[in-house]
Enzyme design. Sequence first.
Site, PDB file in Angstrom:
ATOM      1  N   ASN A 186     -12.906   1.197  -2.053  1.00 31.68           N
ATOM      2  CA  ASN A 186     -14.277   0.932  -1.614  1.00 31.68           C
ATOM      3  C   ASN A 186     -14.434  -0.429  -0.932  1.00 31.68           C
ATOM      4  OD1 ASN A 186     -17.398   1.226  -2.020  1.00 31.68           O
ATOM      5  ND2 ASN A 186     -16.874  -0.681  -3.053  1.00 31.68           N
ATOM      6  N   ASP A 240      -2.365  -2.371 -11.837  1.00 27.19           N
ATOM      7  CA  ASP A 240      -3.604  -1.591 -11.939  1.00 27.19           C
ATOM      8  C   ASP A 240      -3.316  -0.106 -11.744  1.00 27.19           C
ATOM      9  OD1 ASP A 240      -5.314  -3.630 -12.541  1.00 27.19           O
ATOM     10  OD2 ASP A 240      -5.960  -3.976 -10.471  1.00 27.19           O
TER      11      ASP A 240
HETATM   12  P1  NAP Z   1      -1.229   1.393  -4.267  1.00 33.00           P
HETATM   13  O1  NAP Z   1      -1.423   1.983  -2.931  1.00 33.00           O
HETATM   14  O2  NAP Z   1       0.120   1.046  -4.739  1.00 33.00           O
HETATM   15  O3  NAP Z   1      -2.100   0.074  -4.446  1.00 33.00           O
HETATM   16  C1  NAP Z   1      -3.347  -0.196  -4.022  1.00 33.00           C
HETATM   17  C2  NAP Z   1      -3.712  -1.628  -4.443  1.00 33.00           C
HETATM   18  O4  NAP Z   1      -4.978  -1.585  -5.087  1.00 33.00           O
HETATM   19  C3  NAP Z   1      -2.754  -2.273  -5.451  1.00 33.00           C
HETATM   20  O5  NAP Z   1      -2.634  -3.632  -5.134  1.00 33.00           O
HETATM   21  C4  NAP Z   1      -3.447  -2.039  -6.768  1.00 33.00           C
HETATM   22  O6  NAP Z   1      -3.107  -2.972  -7.768  1.00 33.00           O
HETATM   23  C5  NAP Z   1      -4.870  -2.241  -6.347  1.00 33.00           C
HETATM   24  N1  NAP Z   1      -5.891  -1.682  -7.226  1.00 33.00           N
HETATM   25  C6  NAP Z   1      -5.914  -0.497  -7.889  1.00 33.00           C
HETATM   26  N2  NAP Z   1      -7.073  -0.354  -8.545  1.00 33.00           N
HETATM   27  C7  NAP Z   1      -7.809  -1.465  -8.280  1.00 33.00           C
HETATM   28  C8  NAP Z   1      -9.099  -1.913  -8.668  1.00 33.00           C
HETATM   29  N3  NAP Z   1      -9.895  -1.165  -9.411  1.00 33.00           N
HETATM   30  N4  NAP Z   1      -9.527  -3.110  -8.215  1.00 33.00           N
HETATM   31  C9  NAP Z   1      -8.756  -3.873  -7.435  1.00 33.00           C
HETATM   32  N5  NAP Z   1      -7.534  -3.514  -7.025  1.00 33.00           N
HETATM   33  C10 NAP Z   1      -7.069  -2.324  -7.446  1.00 33.00           C
HETATM   34  O7  NAP Z   1      -1.871   2.415  -5.322  1.00 33.00           O
HETATM   35  P2  NAP Z   1      -2.113   2.239  -6.844  1.00 33.00           P
HETATM   36  O8  NAP Z   1      -1.583   0.932  -7.349  1.00 33.00           O
HETATM   37  O9  NAP Z   1      -1.659   3.479  -7.502  1.00 33.00           O
HETATM   38  O10 NAP Z   1      -3.706   2.168  -6.905  1.00 33.00           O
HETATM   39  C11 NAP Z   1      -4.492   3.256  -6.565  1.00 33.00           C
HETATM   40  C12 NAP Z   1      -5.711   2.805  -5.829  1.00 33.00           C
HETATM   41  O11 NAP Z   1      -5.376   2.310  -4.557  1.00 33.00           O
HETATM   42  C13 NAP Z   1      -6.694   3.895  -5.528  1.00 33.00           C
HETATM   43  O12 NAP Z   1      -7.477   4.232  -6.644  1.00 33.00           O
HETATM   44  C14 NAP Z   1      -7.494   3.269  -4.406  1.00 33.00           C
HETATM   45  O13 NAP Z   1      -8.601   2.538  -4.902  1.00 33.00           O
HETATM   46  C15 NAP Z   1      -6.548   2.290  -3.782  1.00 33.00           C
HETATM   47  N6  NAP Z   1      -6.332   2.627  -2.397  1.00 33.00           N
HETATM   48  C16 NAP Z   1      -6.770   1.739  -1.470  1.00 33.00           C
HETATM   49  C17 NAP Z   1      -6.690   2.027  -0.115  1.00 33.00           C
HETATM   50  C18 NAP Z   1      -7.230   1.022   0.837  1.00 33.00           C
HETATM   51  O14 NAP Z   1      -7.722  -0.013   0.397  1.00 33.00           O
HETATM   52  N7  NAP Z   1      -7.184   1.278   2.124  1.00 33.00           N
HETATM   53  C19 NAP Z   1      -6.116   3.219   0.299  1.00 33.00           C
HETATM   54  C20 NAP Z   1      -5.667   4.105  -0.657  1.00 33.00           C
HETATM   55  C21 NAP Z   1      -5.779   3.797  -2.008  1.00 33.00           C
HETATM   56  P3  NAP Z   1      -1.655  -3.008  -8.459  1.00 33.00           P
HETATM   57  O15 NAP Z   1      -0.738  -3.573  -7.430  1.00 33.00           O
HETATM   58  O16 NAP Z   1      -1.861  -3.915  -9.623  1.00 33.00           O
HETATM   59  O17 NAP Z   1      -1.298  -1.604  -8.858  1.00 33.00           O
END
Ligand code: NAP
Length: 266
Positions: free
Chosen positions: A166, A51
Amino acid sequence: MPERRNIYFYHKPDSEMIEKVEPLYDIANRYNFKIVKDFREANIIVSIGGDGTFLQAVRKTGYREDCLYGGISTTGSLSLYCDFHLTDTSKMIEAITNTEIEVRRYPILDVTIDDETAFSCLNEFSIRSSIIKTFVMDVFIDELHFETFRGDGMVVATPTGSTAYNKSLNGSIVDPLLPCLQVSELASVNNNRYRTLGSSFILSKERTLTLKVVQDGNDYPTMGLDNEALSIQHVEKIDIKLSDKRIKTVKLKDNSFWEKVKRTFL
Ligand code: NAP
Ligand code: MN
């Protein structure tokens, strides 16, 4: 997809990846797609990774409304933006040979910093204190001063972003057929002096959310657009609303948003 057959593949450029995606290039050639090196010439943009890679592909190619985006997963499981497994080539062939493909559209956010620079987000805009001190913002819904937020920060998510950051903040999962944005708090301070709503809230696409950063010294927050940090440091005002643009992806059968949510989390 009769005419528009220019396809652009977005993936890591390392040799391991190039070897993995080789079969995709073969399929594209076999079915008379033209593989383009410049995304500006593409009608179809395909990300290969997770993603996070899909988010990058959409960002790096400029949130094109005239393109169809697709996500191919290399992680072993399908996810929110990845509808195909890298190894399941027959499903891809089925999708590309289908002449009547359905398209789904995902709402995105427009974020304007200090009335000047505008950015788009597919998952969310996030803002948080970059120092160990509470961060204060005045929160406006349209012209209404809604609350003064004091805490770590806030996350403003799209419907498809509702299952990402979120969700970790106990926000609701929102159907992307509802064009709206969701605002969630990051550790707000709530006591006799400071008060915020405390729960996430959802705004319609007609509304604008404005965050005015109180200029008290802690006004150099960390801001994020999906998985990318904004290089702007000092900020006074941020306006966030739903964009008129939407991102198009292929809608496969048996693959509604709620099926995606189920396969990703349940
Ligand atoms: P990451 O830190 O490597 O991964 C965050 C996780 O979120 C990964 O498992 C990613 O999937 C998943 N993900 C991304 N978009 C999603 C969606 N719309 N619905 C469900 N899961 C989703 O960062 P990244 O892979 O570059 O993804 C960026 C996203 O991480 C940001 O947009 C934010 O939403 C999220 N994030 C979450 C937190 C938290 O939950 N505390 C903190 C910071 C950022 P994949 O493994 O397939 O890439
Ligand atoms: Mn990731």
